[in-house]
Each structure stands twice: as C-alpha cells, then as structure tokens.
Design an enzyme around this catalytic site. Structure first.
Site, mmCIF file in Angstrom:
data_model
loop_
_atom_site.group_PDB
_atom_site.id
_atom_site.type_symbol
_atom_site.label_atom_id
_atom_site.label_comp_id
_atom_site.label_asym_id
_atom_site.label_seq_id
_atom_site.Cartn_x
_atom_site.Cartn_y
_atom_site.Cartn_z
ATOM 1 N N ASP A 33 31.236 48.134 23.247
ATOM 2 C CA ASP A 33 31.679 46.747 23.383
ATOM 3 C C ASP A 33 30.947 45.899 22.353
ATOM 4 O O ASP A 33 29.724 45.970 22.236
ATOM 5 C CB ASP A 33 31.359 46.202 24.783
ATOM 6 C CG ASP A 33 32.302 46.763 25.841
ATOM 7 O OD1 ASP A 33 33.305 47.398 25.470
ATOM 8 O OD2 ASP A 33 32.024 46.569 27.032
ATOM 9 N N ASP A 145 35.892 28.886 26.263
ATOM 10 C CA ASP A 145 35.896 29.666 27.498
ATOM 11 C C ASP A 145 36.860 30.843 27.405
ATOM 12 O O ASP A 145 37.057 31.562 28.370
ATOM 13 C CB ASP A 145 36.331 28.789 28.686
ATOM 14 C CG ASP A 145 35.224 27.831 29.085
ATOM 15 O OD1 ASP A 145 34.050 28.124 28.769
ATOM 16 O OD2 ASP A 145 35.539 26.803 29.699
ATOM 17 N N ASN A 146 37.463 31.014 26.273
ATOM 18 C CA ASN A 146 38.467 32.073 26.126
ATOM 19 C C ASN A 146 37.879 33.342 25.544
ATOM 20 O O ASN A 146 36.906 33.299 24.800
ATOM 21 C CB ASN A 146 39.604 31.593 25.221
ATOM 22 C CG ASN A 146 40.382 30.460 25.860
ATOM 23 O OD1 ASN A 146 40.575 30.433 27.076
ATOM 24 N ND2 ASN A 146 40.822 29.520 25.045
ATOM 25 N N ASP A 315 35.877 48.060 38.162
ATOM 26 C CA ASP A 315 34.930 49.084 37.687
ATOM 27 C C ASP A 315 33.611 48.975 38.445
ATOM 28 O O ASP A 315 32.996 49.987 38.793
ATOM 29 C CB ASP A 315 34.611 48.902 36.194
ATOM 30 C CG ASP A 315 35.844 49.036 35.315
ATOM 31 O OD1 ASP A 315 36.860 49.569 35.790
ATOM 32 O OD2 ASP A 315 35.782 48.601 34.148
HETATM 33 N N1 LIG Z 1 38.379 36.102 44.018
HETATM 34 C C1 LIG Z 1 37.529 36.996 44.519
HETATM 35 N N2 LIG Z 1 36.734 36.671 45.556
HETATM 36 C C2 LIG Z 1 35.873 37.553 46.081
HETATM 37 N N3 LIG Z 1 35.726 38.817 45.642
HETATM 38 C C3 LIG Z 1 36.492 39.214 44.615
HETATM 39 C C4 LIG Z 1 37.431 38.339 43.990
HETATM 40 N N4 LIG Z 1 38.022 39.011 42.991
HETATM 41 C C5 LIG Z 1 37.477 40.252 42.989
HETATM 42 N N5 LIG Z 1 36.563 40.386 43.967
HETATM 43 C C6 LIG Z 1 35.751 41.585 44.261
HETATM 44 O O1 LIG Z 1 36.045 42.574 43.297
HETATM 45 C C7 LIG Z 1 36.654 43.722 43.907
HETATM 46 C C8 LIG Z 1 37.706 44.292 42.982
HETATM 47 O O2 LIG Z 1 38.611 43.269 42.648
HETATM 48 P P1 LIG Z 1 40.109 43.523 42.202
HETATM 49 O O3 LIG Z 1 40.885 44.159 43.291
HETATM 50 O O4 LIG Z 1 40.603 42.248 41.654
HETATM 51 O O5 LIG Z 1 39.905 44.604 41.059
HETATM 52 P P2 LIG Z 1 40.731 44.770 39.736
HETATM 53 O O6 LIG Z 1 42.013 44.026 39.855
HETATM 54 O O7 LIG Z 1 40.806 46.190 39.460
HETATM 55 O O8 LIG Z 1 39.782 44.070 38.700
HETATM 56 P P3 LIG Z 1 39.691 44.383 37.160
HETATM 57 O O9 LIG Z 1 40.913 45.182 36.801
HETATM 58 O O10 LIG Z 1 39.670 43.021 36.585
HETATM 59 O O11 LIG Z 1 38.424 45.107 36.991
HETATM 60 C C9 LIG Z 1 37.185 43.199 45.229
HETATM 61 O O12 LIG Z 1 37.279 44.223 46.182
HETATM 62 C C10 LIG Z 1 36.130 42.182 45.591
HETATM 63 O O13 LIG Z 1 35.018 42.803 46.150
HETATM 64 C C1 LIG Z 2 41.581 28.500 25.233
HETATM 65 O O1 LIG Z 2 42.922 28.925 25.271
HETATM 66 C C2 LIG Z 2 43.822 27.963 25.706
HETATM 67 C C3 LIG Z 2 45.199 28.610 25.659
HETATM 68 O O2 LIG Z 2 45.152 29.894 26.153
HETATM 69 C C4 LIG Z 2 43.777 26.731 24.815
HETATM 70 O O3 LIG Z 2 44.598 25.719 25.365
HETATM 71 C C5 LIG Z 2 42.348 26.233 24.713
HETATM 72 O O4 LIG Z 2 42.286 25.180 23.775
HETATM 73 C C6 LIG Z 2 41.433 27.347 24.279
HETATM 74 N N1 LIG Z 2 40.058 26.885 24.208
HETATM 75 C C7 LIG Z 2 39.292 27.082 23.147
HETATM 76 C C8 LIG Z 2 37.951 26.460 23.201
HETATM 77 O O5 LIG Z 2 39.634 27.748 22.183
HETATM 78 C C1 LIG Z 3 39.806 51.569 39.618
HETATM 79 O O1 LIG Z 3 39.769 51.257 40.989
HETATM 80 C C2 LIG Z 3 39.372 49.944 41.270
HETATM 81 C C3 LIG Z 3 39.033 49.775 42.725
HETATM 82 O O2 LIG Z 3 39.965 50.269 43.626
HETATM 83 C C4 LIG Z 3 40.429 49.032 40.728
HETATM 84 O O3 LIG Z 3 40.170 47.711 41.112
HETATM 85 C C5 LIG Z 3 40.436 49.178 39.221
HETATM 86 O O4 LIG Z 3 41.468 48.441 38.659
HETATM 87 C C6 LIG Z 3 40.548 50.585 38.738
HETATM 88 N N1 LIG Z 3 40.065 50.518 37.383
HETATM 89 C C7 LIG Z 3 40.000 51.450 36.451
HETATM 90 C C8 LIG Z 3 39.685 50.974 35.105
HETATM 91 O O5 LIG Z 3 40.206 52.625 36.586
#
Ligand SMILES: Nc1ncnc2c1ncn2[C@@H]1O[C@H](COP(=O)(O)OP(=O)(O)OP(=O)(O)O)[C@@H](O)[C@H]1O
Ligand SMILES: *[C@@H]1O[C@H](CO)[C@@H](O)[C@H](O)[C@H]1NC(C)=O
Ligand SMILES: *[C@@H]1O[C@H](CO)[C@@H](O)[C@H](O)[C@H]1NC(C)=O
Ligand SMILES: *[C@@H]1O[C@H](CO)[C@@H](O)[C@H](O)[C@H]1NC(C)=O
Length: 382
Positions: A33, A145-146, A315
């Site tokens: 990353d 913030d993007n 994750d």
């Molecule tokens: N808005 C929220 N409020 C509280 N807990 C959250 C929230 N969003 C995510 N979580 C926590 O993160 C866990 C995983 O979230 P989610 O189901 O959104 O995973 P995901 O969609 O796979 O996320 P990503 O793909 O972004 O890693 C949830 O079970 C919860 O514990």
């Molecule tokens: C972030 O993205 C949004 C659109 O997705 C835009 O309106 C905003 O100006 C962006 N902010 C910055 C600081 O680039």
């Molecule tokens: C794996 O599983 C979690 C939890 O169930 C899910 O939220 C997530 O999107 C999955 N992610 C990846 C990268 O495999």
C-alpha cells in the site's frame, strides 16, 4: 474454597491460551500500500476520480513510480488476506509470528519494502519471489477527505504451487498451522494451491476458512468456489456477497439467515466439523450458524460522527475472529473479537502525515500500525 479456587481456574485458562508460532496460516495477494496526499493535477493526469476504487490499467502503470517521486508517501503491507493476518497478529500480540502469510512478490524495491513492513507487523511473511512481474501495489491517492485507490496485482497474480507451496521448507509451515484462511480473491490466482491446503486441513481435522470476497467471485468464479466449498469449515462474507452467492446457487431466498443455513448445509468432506457460516452486515448484526441453528449477534454501537472510514472493516472483522479461533475460543468470543477489531478500524484516526498533523489519511494498514502504537488490544478487548 471459592476464594482460592477462582484465581487458580483463571491461571489455568491463561496458560491454555498460550499460542504457538505459525498457528495461523494465510495465503493471498500481497500488495504494497502506497499512501500519499496528491494534487488535482496528479489525479487528472491519470484520469482518477477523487473517490474511487479501481484496478490499474496500462495507463496507470507509470503512476506508482511517479507518486513516490513527487510526493511524500507512507508504505504499508496490504492486500485483503495479509490485512486480516496483520489484524489477527495485532490482536494476539504475543508471541510474534503466530500468523504466517504466503503470496507472490517481485524482486524489486517495492518487494523489499513489503518484506520490511510485514516484519514490522510481526507477521511471518514468506513470499515467493520471482522476477517476471513487479511487486503488486495499491496506491491510495488522497485529496482532501477523498481517496482514490488504484490496485495493481502484478506479481500477486503469479503465485505458483510448484515453485513455492510444494517446497519442503515452505510446506512445513502448512503442517505447523492449525487454522487456515484464504480470501476468495485467491481463487483467481492459484486454485491448485488452495485445494492442496484445503485438503491438508480436512485430512488432519484442522480448520480451513474462506471468504466470498466479492460479488464477482460468487458469479464468475462460481465453479472454483464450489470445488473448494466441501473443504470450507468457516465461510465469511458480507450481506452483498451472501445475496449474490444465494442467487448464483439458486437458493431462492433473500433472507440472510436462510442463506446462511443453506450455505452451511452444502456438502462437506470433513464430517467431524460442521461448517460455520458468518455474514457481516455493516452496522446491523452479524449472522452466524451454530450447529443447525442460526443466530444474529449485534455489533458494537458507534456514533456516526466517530466513523472515519468503514473500508477494510470486513478484513479487520475476519482478523479479529481468527485471532480467537486459533486459540480455540468459543464462537461467541470469535465474533466479539471480530466486532472489536472492526470497531477499532472504522473509528481510528487514520494515517496522519507528520508535517500535517490534522490531516487524516484513510488508510487501513496505517490505521492498524497506528493502533498498534496507541493501544493494547488485549487489554481493551477483555
Ligand atoms: N456503521 C457501522 N457501525 C458499526 N459497526 C460497523 C459499521 N460498519 C461496519 N462495522 C463493523 O465492521 C464489520 C464489517 O462491516 P461490513 O459488513 O460493512 O464489512 P464489508 O462490507 O466487508 O467492509 P469492507 O468491504 O469495506 O471491508 C461489521 O460487522 C461491524 O462490526
Ligand atoms: C471530494 O470529492 C468530491 C466529489 O466526489 C468533490 O465534490 C470534493 O470537492 C472533493 N474534495 C476534495 C478536497 O478534493
Ligand atoms: C470477507 O468477509 C468479511 C466478513 O464477513 C466481509 O465483510 C468482507 O467483505 C470479505 N472481504 C474480503 C476481502 O475477502
Ligand atoms: C460488501 O462487500 C462488497 C465488496 O465485496 C462491497 O461492494 C459492498 O458494498 C459491501 N456491502 C455492504 C453492505 O457493505
């Protein structure tokens, strides 16, 4: 009697929790990353949207070197499975190297940095190093913030069973492990490697975990997924992935608990362990099968304003869950640890670049290393 009996019981429990190195094994796509605060010109040059998540195309290839030359960058060990391994190791804390990670990288500078970063996270990363493709990268280009994410799998796509997994010096880490975890993404890379590890787990009554990972895996890699499923002891997924999986399997239900039950009862090779299915649903409760039953467990509540970024929450959940699973904890504890880890990740102040202290980078890996410094997970967790 009670007064003396209780502490002893606790002490025994602590000793039981002592956990061996390399007990948890992950295999997947290692990505370096690269987080940087960039400017609008840079986004425009590579036709990036400010808020997006894409796979690199040819036109982006030069971007990774350029971002490093032009901006101050932060590096972290990334990729979904490696992230889950880092979180698990962070939850466990001691000893180091409970988590092993296999994947493919290039023989290049980014590969060297990745090795260094994995080491800092105390993960025992043992990469297959080849010189055809460069190390995989994921650039997080921040503006305000993007955040625009551009992933280039490159070497991560080149993992080869015969070149790495089969070698005795590597296979011994598979033999050492008790719990295995491979995200569904790896189905697109090395099906043979997944099956070899999955069969080993099944034959030795160890635990094999998998993740649906993405709707396209459930759809376009349906056949591969079904080939591995009989070996899967723990299946993770989020609600969207569960819904796609159900549709593709012809389950004829949209009820997530029903989907979990049906997934649980798909054919299984190792009959000594019943499959556990775990579906997260963001802020809604997490669905988990227990035997033939299914239950929904509430997540830790959090004020909307405290959520910095939910990316990577999935994750982190998996990492937390595995950290307890590998210690033979009850499933309720695994869920609790998963919710805890996800909660830390979504609310933690992201990467803060030194010169700009109020600048918050929303970068999963950094959040983890930050959290590493800032809090002792086990103390907070228990
Ligand atoms: N808005 C929220 N409020 C509280 N807990 C959250 C929230 N969003 C995510 N979580 C926590 O993160 C866990 C995983 O979230 P989610 O189901 O959104 O995973 P995901 O969609 O796979 O996320 P990503 O793909 O972004 O890693 C949830 O079970 C919860 O514990
Ligand atoms: C972030 O993205 C949004 C659109 O997705 C835009 O309106 C905003 O100006 C962006 N902010 C910055 C600081 O680039
Ligand atoms: C794996 O599983 C979690 C939890 O169930 C899910 O939220 C997530 O999107 C999955 N992610 C990846 C990268 O495999
Ligand atoms: C579940 O994960 C997928 C990526 O696999 C993502 O696109 C989707 O938004 C997630 N669903 C929810 C409800 O968070």
């Amino acid at each position: 009697m009670m007064a003396t009996g209780e502490p002893r019981a606790k002490k025994i429990k602590l000793e039981e929790k002592k956990i061996g190195q390399n007990a948890l094994f992950g295999m997947g796509n290692p990505l370096l990353d690269i987080c940087a605060v960039v400017d609008k010109d840079f986004l425009d040059k590579y036709a990036l949207k400010p808020n997006d998540q894409i796979l690199a195309e040819d036109k982006h290839k030069a971007m990774f070197e350029e971002v490093v030359k032009k901006f101050k960058v932060e590096y972290h060990a990334g990729g979904a499975t490696q992230n889950s391994m880092k979180v698990a190791q962070w939850m466990i804390q001691k000893p180091p190297k409970v988590a092993t990670f296999f994947g493919c990288i290039g023989k290049d500078r980014f590969g060297e940095i990745l090795k260094e970063k994995a080491k800092e996270a105390h993960v025992d990363a043992r990469y297959y190093e080849q010189s055809v493709e460069p190390t995989g990268t994921c650039a997080a280009c921040i503006t305000g913030d993007n955040r625009s994410l551009v992933a280039n799998l490159a070497a991560a796509n080149c993992y080869k069973k015969e070149k790495h997994l089969d070698l005795e010096e590597n296979w011994k880490f598979v033999e050492k492990a008790k719990v295995f975890y491979i995200a569904g993404f790896f189905l697109t890379v090395s099906m043979e490697s997944i099956l070899k590890v999955a069969k080993h787990a099944s034959e030795n009554n160890k635990i094999f975990g998998m993740n649906l990972s993405a709707p396209f895996i459930c759809k376009d890699f349906k056949d591969s997924l079904l080939k591995v499923m009989p070996y899967v002891d723990v299946l993770f997924g989020n609600e969207t992935e569960a819904a796609t999986f159900a549709r593709e399997q012809g389950f004829e239900t949209e009820d997530i608990e029903e989907i979990a039950k049906k997934t649980q009862s798909l054919p299984k090779v190792n009959k000594k362990r019943q499959r556990i299915v775990v579906f997260t649903q963001g802020k809604e409760g997490t669905v988990m099968t227990k035997g033939d039953k299914v239950e929904t467990f509430p997540v830790l509540q959090i004020e909307e304003s405290k959520i910095v970024d939910t990316n990577g929450a999935g994750d982190a959940f998996v990492g937390g869950f595995l950290s307890e699973l590998v210690q033979d904890s009850p499933l309720e504890e695994c869920i609790r640890a998963g919710h805890y880890a996800a909660n830390v990740i979504i609310r933690h102040v992201g990467c803060t670049i030194a010169e700009k202290p109020d600048f918050q980078l929303l970068c999963l890996s950094f959040k983890i290393s930050q959290a590493h410094i800032m809090m002792e997970p086990c103390k907070h967790f228990t």
